[in-house]
Enzyme design. Structure first.
Site, PDB file in Angstrom:
ATOM      1  N   GLY A 162       0.916  -1.189   0.007  1.00 45.86           N
ATOM      2  CA  GLY A 162       0.057   0.093  -0.095  1.00 45.86           C
ATOM      3  C   GLY A 162       0.723   1.260   0.043  1.00 45.86           C
ATOM      4  N   ASN A 213      -3.364  -8.365   0.821  1.00 49.01           N
ATOM      5  CA  ASN A 213      -4.347  -8.921  -0.015  1.00 49.01           C
ATOM      6  C   ASN A 213      -4.503  -8.242  -1.440  1.00 49.01           C
ATOM      7  OD1 ASN A 213      -5.677  -6.976   0.620  1.00 49.01           O
ATOM      8  ND2 ASN A 213      -7.231  -7.596   1.998  1.00 49.01           N
ATOM      9  N   LEU A 214      -3.766  -7.212  -1.641  1.00 43.66           N
ATOM     10  CA  LEU A 214      -3.816  -6.516  -2.816  1.00 43.66           C
ATOM     11  C   LEU A 214      -5.260  -5.966  -2.938  1.00 43.66           C
ATOM     12  CD1 LEU A 214      -1.738  -8.848  -5.229  1.00 43.66           C
ATOM     13  CD2 LEU A 214      -0.782  -7.036  -3.746  1.00 43.66           C
ATOM     14  N   PHE A 241       0.011  -1.880   8.626  1.00 38.33           N
ATOM     15  CA  PHE A 241      -0.565  -1.122   7.940  1.00 38.33           C
ATOM     16  C   PHE A 241      -1.928  -1.710   7.269  1.00 38.33           C
ATOM     17  CE2 PHE A 241       3.946   0.294   7.367  1.00 38.33           C
ATOM     18  CZ  PHE A 241       3.945   1.529   7.674  1.00 38.33           C
ATOM     19  N   SER A 248      -4.103   7.252  13.784  1.00 39.83           N
ATOM     20  CA  SER A 248      -4.564   8.451  12.909  1.00 39.83           C
ATOM     21  C   SER A 248      -4.827   9.626  13.849  1.00 39.83           C
ATOM     22  CB  SER A 248      -5.825   8.292  12.060  1.00 39.83           C
ATOM     23  OG  SER A 248      -6.348   9.476  11.502  1.00 39.83           O
ATOM     24  N   TYR A 302     -14.666   4.064  10.474  1.00 38.03           N
ATOM     25  CA  TYR A 302     -12.870   4.194  10.279  1.00 38.03           C
ATOM     26  C   TYR A 302     -12.138   4.523  11.274  1.00 38.03           C
ATOM     27  CZ  TYR A 302      -8.588   6.182   8.938  1.00 38.03           C
ATOM     28  OH  TYR A 302      -7.179   6.485   9.046  1.00 38.03           O
ATOM     29  N   LYS A 326      -9.745   2.927  14.658  1.00 35.38           N
ATOM     30  CA  LYS A 326      -8.343   3.167  15.029  1.00 35.38           C
ATOM     31  C   LYS A 326      -8.224   3.423  16.791  1.00 35.38           C
ATOM     32  CE  LYS A 326      -6.430   3.275  11.107  1.00 35.38           C
ATOM     33  NZ  LYS A 326      -5.675   2.338  10.600  1.00 35.38           N
ATOM     34  N   TYR A 369      -0.936   9.392  12.497  1.00 33.81           N
ATOM     35  CA  TYR A 369      -0.466  10.183  11.362  1.00 33.81           C
ATOM     36  C   TYR A 369      -1.369  11.259  11.245  1.00 33.81           C
ATOM     37  CZ  TYR A 369       1.111   5.352   9.837  1.00 33.81           C
ATOM     38  OH  TYR A 369       1.738   4.069   9.723  1.00 33.81           O
ATOM     39  N   ASN A 405      -1.647  14.044   8.162  1.00 29.88           N
ATOM     40  CA  ASN A 405      -2.067  13.982   6.452  1.00 29.88           C
ATOM     41  C   ASN A 405      -0.909  13.463   5.706  1.00 29.88           C
ATOM     42  OD1 ASN A 405      -4.431  15.400   7.747  1.00 29.88           O
ATOM     43  ND2 ASN A 405      -5.247  15.199   5.566  1.00 29.88           N
ATOM     44  N   ARG A 459      -4.770  21.532   7.821  1.00 32.49           N
ATOM     45  CA  ARG A 459      -4.400  20.046   8.069  1.00 32.49           C
ATOM     46  C   ARG A 459      -2.714  20.027   8.133  1.00 32.49           C
ATOM     47  NH1 ARG A 459      -8.795  19.342   8.487  1.00 32.49           N
ATOM     48  NH2 ARG A 459     -10.252  17.721   7.566  1.00 32.49           N
ATOM     49  N   ASP A 473     -16.174  16.694   7.963  1.00 32.89           N
ATOM     50  CA  ASP A 473     -14.654  17.193   8.000  1.00 32.89           C
ATOM     51  C   ASP A 473     -14.652  17.920   9.257  1.00 32.89           C
ATOM     52  OD1 ASP A 473     -13.392  16.092   5.739  1.00 32.89           O
ATOM     53  OD2 ASP A 473     -14.162  17.993   4.347  1.00 32.89           O
TER      54      ASP A 473
HETATM   55  C1  UD1 Z   1      -9.237  11.603   6.336  1.00 37.56           C
HETATM   56  C2  UD1 Z   1      -9.517  11.198   7.869  1.00 37.56           C
HETATM   57  C3  UD1 Z   1      -8.040  10.747   8.117  1.00 37.56           C
HETATM   58  C4  UD1 Z   1      -7.762   9.566   7.313  1.00 37.56           C
HETATM   59  C5  UD1 Z   1      -7.400   9.825   5.846  1.00 37.56           C
HETATM   60  C6  UD1 Z   1      -7.434   8.774   5.229  1.00 37.56           C
HETATM   61  C7  UD1 Z   1     -10.903  12.275   9.309  1.00 37.56           C
HETATM   62  C8  UD1 Z   1     -10.890  13.357  10.071  1.00 37.56           C
HETATM   63  N1  UD1 Z   1      -9.803  12.378   8.824  1.00 37.56           N
HETATM   64  O1  UD1 Z   1      -8.165  12.570   6.478  1.00 37.56           O
HETATM   65  O2  UD1 Z   1      -8.107  10.228   9.540  1.00 37.56           O
HETATM   66  O3  UD1 Z   1      -6.442   8.907   7.888  1.00 37.56           O
HETATM   67  O4  UD1 Z   1      -8.814  10.481   5.552  1.00 37.56           O
HETATM   68  O5  UD1 Z   1      -8.201   8.637   3.840  1.00 37.56           O
HETATM   69  O6  UD1 Z   1     -11.815  11.431   9.434  1.00 37.56           O
HETATM   70  N2  UD1 Z   1     -10.512  18.134   0.139  1.00 37.56           N
HETATM   71  C9  UD1 Z   1     -10.945  18.945  -0.814  1.00 37.56           C
HETATM   72  N3  UD1 Z   1     -11.382  18.459  -1.813  1.00 37.56           N
HETATM   73  C10 UD1 Z   1     -11.327  17.291  -2.042  1.00 37.56           C
HETATM   74  C11 UD1 Z   1     -10.703  16.365  -1.069  1.00 37.56           C
HETATM   75  C12 UD1 Z   1     -10.344  16.912   0.135  1.00 37.56           C
HETATM   76  O7  UD1 Z   1     -11.350  20.210  -0.455  1.00 37.56           O
HETATM   77  O8  UD1 Z   1     -11.658  16.790  -3.318  1.00 37.56           O
HETATM   78  C13 UD1 Z   1     -10.276  18.916   1.739  1.00 37.56           C
HETATM   79  C14 UD1 Z   1     -11.185  18.137   2.523  1.00 37.56           C
HETATM   80  O9  UD1 Z   1     -12.254  18.930   3.152  1.00 37.56           O
HETATM   81  C15 UD1 Z   1     -10.087  18.575   4.019  1.00 37.56           C
HETATM   82  C16 UD1 Z   1      -8.669  18.394   3.222  1.00 37.56           C
HETATM   83  O10 UD1 Z   1      -8.997  18.521   1.963  1.00 37.56           O
HETATM   84  O11 UD1 Z   1     -10.368  19.380   4.351  1.00 37.56           O
HETATM   85  C17 UD1 Z   1      -7.979  17.047   3.499  1.00 37.56           C
HETATM   86  O12 UD1 Z   1      -8.796  15.862   3.123  1.00 37.56           O
HETATM   87  P1  UD1 Z   1      -8.503  14.498   2.695  1.00 37.56           P
HETATM   88  O13 UD1 Z   1      -7.254  14.309   2.073  1.00 37.56           O
HETATM   89  O14 UD1 Z   1      -9.670  13.596   2.452  1.00 37.56           O
HETATM   90  O15 UD1 Z   1      -8.035  14.040   4.244  1.00 37.56           O
HETATM   91  P2  UD1 Z   1      -8.871  14.186   5.820  1.00 37.56           P
HETATM   92  O16 UD1 Z   1     -10.342  14.332   5.607  1.00 37.56           O
HETATM   93  O17 UD1 Z   1      -8.119  15.137   6.559  1.00 37.56           O
END
Ligand code: UD1
Length: 344
Positions: free
Chosen positions: A13, A35-36, A84, A128, A153, A157, A181, A183, A235, A302
């Site tokens: 992964g 497990n791919l 992981f 996380s 999810y 954790k 972790y 982001n 983030r 979010d």
């Molecule tokens: C989420 C989980 C985190 C998990 C991770 C793995 C929560 C609070 N966080 O992180 O625990 O490890 O996913 O998948 O549950 N955004 C946009 N546009 C997009 C995609 C994202 O604006 O198309 C914004 C989101 O609103 C957020 C930020 O980018 O504010 C980060 O988003 P994302 O990358 O999905 O991660 P988290 O939601 O922080």
């Protein structure tokens, strides 16, 4: 002579593969089980091209305890595990909670159960920052309050952390390091390995790079009415190679008896909060490539803002995130270009 043998579950992964590279480069002998379900075998080629070593690979599911037994019987002398292997899509976990509880918890419990039997001394667990929910204060330390999980999810954790603590306390004789972790983003600088999203990416950076290359029309910015300086969410974006290196230090500490407690917890982040808009600007600045984007409504669930206080990891592990966000964005872009060359 190779150092200790480490089992990396979920090793093909995204974070797993980067960690395998760092482990091999530090001299560890790595066995991967995967497990791919969210990766593929080609990742092994990428790892081998970087390190010159093909890791041992077992295609199996960690929820299958007999497959795990077979692995431990065939690969004697595993001293540590980095776990992981888990499902990680927040939205999917709300739709399929049992799948998440089954995959994530059974995997962990199977590994724990077999560890004493096979003489495996310690396990590093991927947790996380989701455990902090919407923090009352930023940056968060490891002692910041754990909030009620907002998704199955996230709950896996929290529950996993508790299971580990209970099992270590029960006199099982094992040790653990729990890594929370923030982001993880970016890819290996060689562009041989990176994040391989399945279908439409849910996470910000894969969606951003797919938009920049023209696979997606535009990136939706989920909300600019948060109470943050520019209105978008904040983030702590951490380079995946920096993150991977922390695992090497954690394993070393755990297996050489340096841990101060049988379960240690560390935040893995940069300590710097960056907004979604700032991240897009960083990508454009670092690569010179524009990212068509549009502000849309908030995404349900979010968190407004969360970033790490990484001092414990800095001081106790002796690990620090060092990559600049510009380098990280360039690595994410190089990986996206590599995927295009592969026709993906
Ligand atoms: C989420 C989980 C985190 C998990 C991770 C793995 C929560 C609070 N966080 O992180 O625990 O490890 O996913 O998948 O549950 N955004 C946009 N546009 C997009 C995609 C994202 O604006 O198309 C914004 C989101 O609103 C957020 C930020 O980018 O504010 C980060 O988003 P994302 O990358 O999905 O991660 P988290 O939601 O922080």
């Amino acid at each position: 002579m190779a150092k200790d043998k480490i089992l990396v579950t979920g090793g093909t992964g995204y974070i797993g593969s980067h960690t395998v590279v760092e482990l091999q480069q530090a001299g560890y002998d790595v066995v991967i089980i995967d497990n791919l379900s969210n990766s593929n075998r080609d990742v092994l080629d990428g790892i081998e091209r970087i390190t010159g070593i093909r890791p041992d690979f077992v295609e199996a599911d960690c929820t299958d305890i007999s497959a795990l037994r077979k692995l431990f019987d065939e690969h004697k002398g595993i001293r540590g595990i980095i776990n992981f292997a888990a499902s990680k899509a927040v939205g999917e976990s709300i739709e399929k909670p049992l799948l998440y509880y089954r995959n994530n918890l059974n995997t962990l419990m199977n590994l724990l159960e077999l560890m004493p039997e096979y003489g495996v001394e310690g396990i590093v667990f991927s947790s996380s920052c989701t455990v902090y929910g919407e923090p009352d204060e930023n940056p968060v330390t490891e002692n910041s309050p754990i909030k009620v999980a907002t998704s199955p999810y996230g709950n896996t954790k929290q529950i996993s952390e508790e299971i580990i603590r209970d099992f270590v306390r029960s006199g099982s004789g094992i040790k653990s390091v729990i890594l929370r972790y923030f982001n993880p983003v970016g890819a290996h600088p060689s562009a041989e390995i990176g994040e391989l999203p399945n279908g439409v990416p849910q996470n910000l950076v894969p969606y951003l790079t797919q938009t920049a290359i023209g696979i997606r029309k535009e990136l939706s910015v989920f909300g600019d009415d948060y109470s943050t300086p520019d209105g978008s969410c904040i983030r702590d974006f951490i380079n995946v190679v920096d993150l991977a290196k922390a695992h090497v230090v954690a394993v070393e500490r755990m297996l050489t008896g340096k841990s101060q407690e049988d379960v240690e917890v560390f935040n893995l982040g940069t300590g710097v909060g960056l907004s979604v808009k700032e991240l897009i600007a960083a990508f454009e600045r670092a690569t010179g490539v524009k990212v068509p984007h549009r502000i849309v409504g908030r995404r349900a669930g979010d968190i407004e803002k969360v970033w790490a206080n990484p001092e414990r990891a800095n001081n106790v592990l002796g690990w620090k995130a060092t990559a600049t966000i510009d380098d990280t964005m360039r690595s994410a872009w190089a990986w996206q270009l590599h995927l295009r060359d592969l026709g993906k």
